[in-house]
Design a protein around this motif. Structure first.
Motif, PDB file in Angstrom:
ATOM      1  N   ILE A   9       0.822  -1.214   0.000  1.00 21.94           N
ATOM      2  CA  ILE A   9       0.000   0.000   0.000  1.00 21.94           C
ATOM      3  C   ILE A   9       0.853   1.259   0.000  1.00 21.94           C
ATOM      4  O   ILE A   9       0.796   2.063  -0.930  1.00 21.94           O
ATOM      5  N   LEU A  10       1.663   1.429   1.045  1.00 24.22           N
ATOM      6  CA  LEU A  10       2.431   2.667   1.178  1.00 24.22           C
ATOM      7  C   LEU A  10       3.478   2.808   0.088  1.00 24.22           C
ATOM      8  O   LEU A  10       3.602   3.876  -0.537  1.00 24.22           O
ATOM      9  N   LEU A  11       4.247   1.749  -0.171  1.00 23.40           N
ATOM     10  CA  LEU A  11       5.318   1.831  -1.163  1.00 23.40           C
ATOM     11  C   LEU A  11       4.788   2.119  -2.564  1.00 23.40           C
ATOM     12  O   LEU A  11       5.295   3.023  -3.244  1.00 23.40           O
ATOM     13  N   PRO A  12       3.744   1.395  -3.053  1.00 19.83           N
ATOM     14  CA  PRO A  12       3.184   1.745  -4.365  1.00 19.83           C
ATOM     15  C   PRO A  12       2.629   3.172  -4.410  1.00 19.83           C
ATOM     16  O   PRO A  12       2.808   3.884  -5.406  1.00 19.83           O
ATOM     17  N   TRP A  13       1.947   3.578  -3.333  1.00 21.26           N
ATOM     18  CA  TRP A  13       1.380   4.932  -3.307  1.00 21.26           C
ATOM     19  C   TRP A  13       2.478   5.983  -3.384  1.00 21.26           C
ATOM     20  O   TRP A  13       2.382   6.954  -4.142  1.00 21.26           O
ATOM     21  N   LEU A  14       3.520   5.802  -2.594  1.00 22.78           N
ATOM     22  CA  LEU A  14       4.626   6.750  -2.617  1.00 22.78           C
ATOM     23  C   LEU A  14       5.315   6.781  -3.973  1.00 22.78           C
ATOM     24  O   LEU A  14       5.658   7.849  -4.494  1.00 22.78           O
ATOM     25  N   SER A  15       5.542   5.607  -4.563  1.00 23.04           N
ATOM     26  CA  SER A  15       6.255   5.550  -5.838  1.00 23.04           C
ATOM     27  C   SER A  15       5.474   6.262  -6.934  1.00 23.04           C
ATOM     28  O   SER A  15       6.061   6.943  -7.783  1.00 23.04           O
ATOM     29  N   VAL A  16       4.137   6.132  -6.914  1.00 23.24           N
ATOM     30  CA  VAL A  16       3.313   6.828  -7.916  1.00 23.24           C
ATOM     31  C   VAL A  16       3.392   8.329  -7.715  1.00 23.24           C
ATOM     32  O   VAL A  16       3.620   9.096  -8.667  1.00 23.24           O
ATOM     33  N   ARG A  17       3.202   8.765  -6.482  1.00 21.33           N
ATOM     34  CA  ARG A  17       3.193  10.212  -6.210  1.00 21.33           C
ATOM     35  C   ARG A  17       4.543  10.847  -6.554  1.00 21.33           C
ATOM     36  O   ARG A  17       4.595  11.931  -7.144  1.00 21.33           O
ATOM     37  N   ILE A  18       5.609  10.186  -6.180  1.00 20.45           N
ATOM     38  CA  ILE A  18       6.937  10.759  -6.431  1.00 20.45           C
ATOM     39  C   ILE A  18       7.283  10.702  -7.907  1.00 20.45           C
ATOM     40  O   ILE A  18       7.837  11.665  -8.471  1.00 20.45           O
ATOM     41  N   ALA A  19       6.951   9.574  -8.577  1.00 20.27           N
ATOM     42  CA  ALA A  19       7.320   9.403  -9.993  1.00 20.27           C
ATOM     43  C   ALA A  19       6.730  10.496 -10.872  1.00 20.27           C
ATOM     44  O   ALA A  19       7.376  10.953 -11.824  1.00 20.27           O
ATOM     45  N   HIS A  69       6.222  13.488 -10.081  1.00 23.81           N
ATOM     46  CA  HIS A  69       6.765  14.809  -9.741  1.00 23.81           C
ATOM     47  C   HIS A  69       8.284  14.866  -9.870  1.00 23.81           C
ATOM     48  O   HIS A  69       8.907  15.801  -9.391  1.00 23.81           O
ATOM     49  N   ILE A  70       8.856  13.865 -10.546  1.00 20.23           N
ATOM     50  CA  ILE A  70      10.302  13.882 -10.792  1.00 20.23           C
ATOM     51  C   ILE A  70      10.612  14.962 -11.820  1.00 20.23           C
ATOM     52  O   ILE A  70       9.959  15.027 -12.871  1.00 20.23           O
ATOM     53  N   PRO A  71      11.581  15.829 -11.580  1.00 22.57           N
ATOM     54  CA  PRO A  71      11.936  16.859 -12.565  1.00 22.57           C
ATOM     55  C   PRO A  71      12.380  16.241 -13.885  1.00 22.57           C
ATOM     56  O   PRO A  71      12.942  15.147 -13.926  1.00 22.57           O
ATOM     57  N   VAL A  72      12.103  16.971 -14.972  1.00 22.71           N
ATOM     58  CA  VAL A  72      12.474  16.491 -16.311  1.00 22.71           C
ATOM     59  C   VAL A  72      13.972  16.237 -16.400  1.00 22.71           C
ATOM     60  O   VAL A  72      14.425  15.256 -17.003  1.00 22.71           O
ATOM     61  N   GLN A  73      14.774  17.113 -15.790  1.00 22.07           N
ATOM     62  CA  GLN A  73      16.219  16.952 -15.836  1.00 22.07           C
ATOM     63  C   GLN A  73      16.657  15.635 -15.202  1.00 22.07           C
ATOM     64  O   GLN A  73      17.597  14.991 -15.674  1.00 22.07           O
ATOM     65  N   ALA A  74      15.962  15.232 -14.139  1.00 18.75           N
ATOM     66  CA  ALA A  74      16.298  13.968 -13.480  1.00 18.75           C
ATOM     67  C   ALA A  74      15.975  12.790 -14.383  1.00 18.75           C
ATOM     68  O   ALA A  74      16.739  11.825 -14.473  1.00 18.75           O
ATOM     69  N   GLU A  75      14.824  12.833 -15.064  1.00 18.47           N
ATOM     70  CA  GLU A  75      14.453  11.759 -15.990  1.00 18.47           C
ATOM     71  C   GLU A  75      15.470  11.646 -17.117  1.00 18.47           C
ATOM     72  O   GLU A  75      15.862  10.536 -17.514  1.00 18.47           O
ATOM     73  N   GLN A  76      15.906  12.797 -17.642  1.00 16.90           N
ATOM     74  CA  GLN A  76      16.895  12.776 -18.721  1.00 16.90           C
ATOM     75  C   GLN A  76      18.212  12.166 -18.245  1.00 16.90           C
ATOM     76  O   GLN A  76      18.829  11.359 -18.946  1.00 16.90           O
ATOM     77  N   ARG A  77      18.632  12.550 -17.063  1.00 19.24           N
ATOM     78  CA  ARG A  77      19.890  12.022 -16.547  1.00 19.24           C
ATOM     79  C   ARG A  77      19.807  10.519 -16.301  1.00 19.24           C
ATOM     80  O   ARG A  77      20.750   9.784 -16.601  1.00 19.24           O
ATOM     81  N   LEU A  78      18.679  10.074 -15.763  1.00 14.54           N
ATOM     82  CA  LEU A  78      18.498   8.645 -15.520  1.00 14.54           C
ATOM     83  C   LEU A  78      18.518   7.865 -16.830  1.00 14.54           C
ATOM     84  O   LEU A  78      19.111   6.793 -16.924  1.00 14.54           O
ATOM     85  N   ASP A  88       7.747  16.025 -22.464  1.00 16.16           N
ATOM     86  CA  ASP A  88       9.024  16.682 -22.187  1.00 16.16           C
ATOM     87  C   ASP A  88       9.753  15.859 -21.125  1.00 16.16           C
ATOM     88  O   ASP A  88       9.321  15.812 -19.972  1.00 16.16           O
ATOM     89  N   PRO A  89      10.851  15.176 -21.510  1.00 15.13           N
ATOM     90  CA  PRO A  89      11.479  15.133 -22.828  1.00 15.13           C
ATOM     91  C   PRO A  89      10.643  14.335 -23.825  1.00 15.13           C
ATOM     92  O   PRO A  89       9.859  13.469 -23.421  1.00 15.13           O
ATOM     93  N   PRO A  90      10.797  14.619 -25.132  1.00 14.48           N
ATOM     94  CA  PRO A  90       9.979  13.944 -26.141  1.00 14.48           C
ATOM     95  C   PRO A  90      10.328  12.463 -26.267  1.00 14.48           C
ATOM     96  O   PRO A  90      11.458  12.045 -25.995  1.00 14.48           O
ATOM     97  N   LEU A  91       9.337  11.671 -26.674  1.00 11.53           N
ATOM     98  CA  LEU A  91       9.575  10.260 -26.926  1.00 11.53           C
ATOM     99  C   LEU A  91      10.488  10.107 -28.132  1.00 11.53           C
ATOM    100  O   LEU A  91      10.384  10.853 -29.101  1.00 11.53           O
ATOM    101  N   HIS A  93       3.827   1.893 -20.718  1.00 15.00           N
ATOM    102  CA  HIS A  93       4.674   1.916 -19.520  1.00 15.00           C
ATOM    103  C   HIS A  93       5.129   3.343 -19.219  1.00 15.00           C
ATOM    104  O   HIS A  93       5.149   3.760 -18.059  1.00 15.00           O
ATOM    105  N   HIS A  94       5.489   4.075 -20.264  1.00  8.79           N
ATOM    106  CA  HIS A  94       5.952   5.452 -20.047  1.00  8.79           C
ATOM    107  C   HIS A  94       4.783   6.355 -19.631  1.00  8.79           C
ATOM    108  O   HIS A  94       4.953   7.237 -18.775  1.00  8.79           O
ATOM    109  N   HIS A  95       3.617   6.133 -20.221  1.00  7.53           N
ATOM    110  CA  HIS A  95       2.445   6.945 -19.891  1.00  7.53           C
ATOM    111  C   HIS A  95       2.127   6.860 -18.406  1.00  7.53           C
ATOM    112  O   HIS A  95       1.786   7.866 -17.763  1.00  7.53           O
ATOM    113  N   TYR A  96       2.223   5.651 -17.848  1.00  9.90           N
ATOM    114  CA  TYR A  96       1.947   5.447 -16.429  1.00  9.90           C
ATOM    115  C   TYR A  96       3.202   5.582 -15.565  1.00  9.90           C
ATOM    116  O   TYR A  96       3.158   5.289 -14.368  1.00  9.90           O
ATOM    117  N   ARG A  97       4.290   6.010 -16.177  1.00 13.89           N
ATOM    118  CA  ARG A  97       5.561   6.231 -15.477  1.00 13.89           C
ATOM    119  C   ARG A  97       6.039   4.967 -14.739  1.00 13.89           C
ATOM    120  O   ARG A  97       6.592   5.052 -13.647  1.00 13.89           O
TER     121      ARG A  97
END
Length: 347
Positions: A114-124, A126-135, A178-181, A228-232
């Motif tokens: 419950i808690l871990l899935p909920w947290l992962s969705v909320r945080i995912a 709100h991850i900054p675009v720059q962080a996604e690009q770096r990852l 953003d960033p584009p596919l 998969h990307h749509h749902y992060r």
């Protein structure tokens, strides 16, 4: 009451014999050492929690410690003057132990499911675009250097066709990402496969392109990964792995290198697998888009069956590849859903 034991000076492993005089009417303690006597009140001392038969340890204000030889006598004196901790009270009652065990199990289930899935969705989300690009960049670099991924060997004309097919298959709601596919064709161990990086880069193997019988079959895989990307899902898996790792680091006291841990969680995707729920979401997304684009769902079923067969015994004999490069779990169940959708479309 006199209590013999061993005294350990602060910051030293060596210990010496010593005695404690325990006040009969009050809560004072007199420590007797060869160097002299010292007096303390009970509230100046720290006494370890009572855990089974492990002797209690008395810690003095300067960090020195004393372990009594007659632990039972000291416990009787101490608990007559100090309120037992919750752990000690539970330990003395079987019902309390069972309740604590059940509570721990329930807490674990709550955290994991419950808690871990909920947290992962909320945080995912709100991850900054720059962080996604770096990852995404870090993961691709890892794949090239550690997993022997190479540029595609398909003819340039075929690669251009696939890029156009990919661009046309992107749902309208995802064209302004953003960033584009983007699509990257590559050769890598393990045969036919495709997967999405955290920054929206879709990796498709040459083998998968060769395996496909039609453009609709290739688009079906592309749309599944776009789901998969749509749902992060990639970011949710990275966040979940990072939360678990940091929780363990916090509990063990090792809180250094948390930044590196976040990046390593993105790179070592072979240690992560999508859940059945995530696969179901991606399949539902792909089926809906295939219908909207007037593409054949039968081609989707044929493609996924080919991928399942490719990951069987014959595929296992080729290379010992990471699990994340193999066919996703619960494939039979997913194929049944795709076939049902295709039959409904035909009707």
């Amino acid at each position: 009451m006199i209590c013999a034991g061993h005294y350990q000076y602060p910051g030293r492993a060596a210990r010496e014999a010593a005695r404690l005089t325990l006040g009969e009417s009050g809560s004072f303690i007199m420590l007797h050492l060869e160097s002299g006597n010292r007096s303390f009140s009970l509230d100046q001392l720290t006494v370890s929690d009572a855990l089974g038969s492990i002797p209690l340890t008395i810690t003095f204000p300067d960090g020195a410690r004393f372990v009594p030889e007659d632990d039972a006598s000291f416990r009787g004196w101490y608990f007559s003057r100090s309120k037992p901790t919750l752990v000690h009270r539970l330990e003395r009652r079987k019902r309390g132990m069972l309740l604590a065990l059940c509570g721990t199990i329930c807490l674990g289930f709550f955290y994991v499911f419950i808690l871990l899935p909920w947290l992962s969705v909320r945080i995912a989300y709100h991850i900054p675009v720059q962080a996604e690009q770096r990852l995404g960049e870090y993961t691709l670099k890892y794949l090239v250097e550690a997993e022997s991924f190479k540029e595609s060997a398909l003819p340039p004309a075929r690669q251009q066709e696939l890029q156009a097919l990919f661009a046309g298959a992107i749902p309208p709601s995802m064209r302004n990402e953003d960033p584009p596919l983007k699509l990257k064709l590559m050769r890598f161990p393990g045969g036919a496969n495709a997967f999405m990086l955290a920054d929206g880069t879709l990796i498709v193997s040459d083998e998968l392109v060769k395996m496909a019988k039609s453009d609709d079959a290739i688009v079906a895989v592309m749309l599944h990964e776009m789901g998969h990307h749509h749902y992060r899902h990639p970011m949710r898996m990275v966040v979940r792995s990072s939360i678990v790792t940091m929780a363990v680091m916090w509990m063990t006291g090792d809180v250094s290198g948390i930044g590196d841990t976040l990046l390593q969680s993105a790179a070592f995707l072979d240690q992560m697998q999508y859940s059945r729920g995530m696969e179901r979401e991606a399949d539902t997304f792909a089926i809906a888009e295939m219908r909207r684009q007037n593409r054949q769902l039968a081609a989707m079923g044929q493609m996924f069956r080919a991928l399942r067969n490719d990951s069987g015994d014959e595929g296992k004999k080729r290379l010992d590849i990471p699990d994340w490069l193999s066919t996703h779990p619960a494939m039979d169940e997913r194929l049944e859903r795709i076939d049902a959708a295709a039959q409904g479309e035909a009707l």
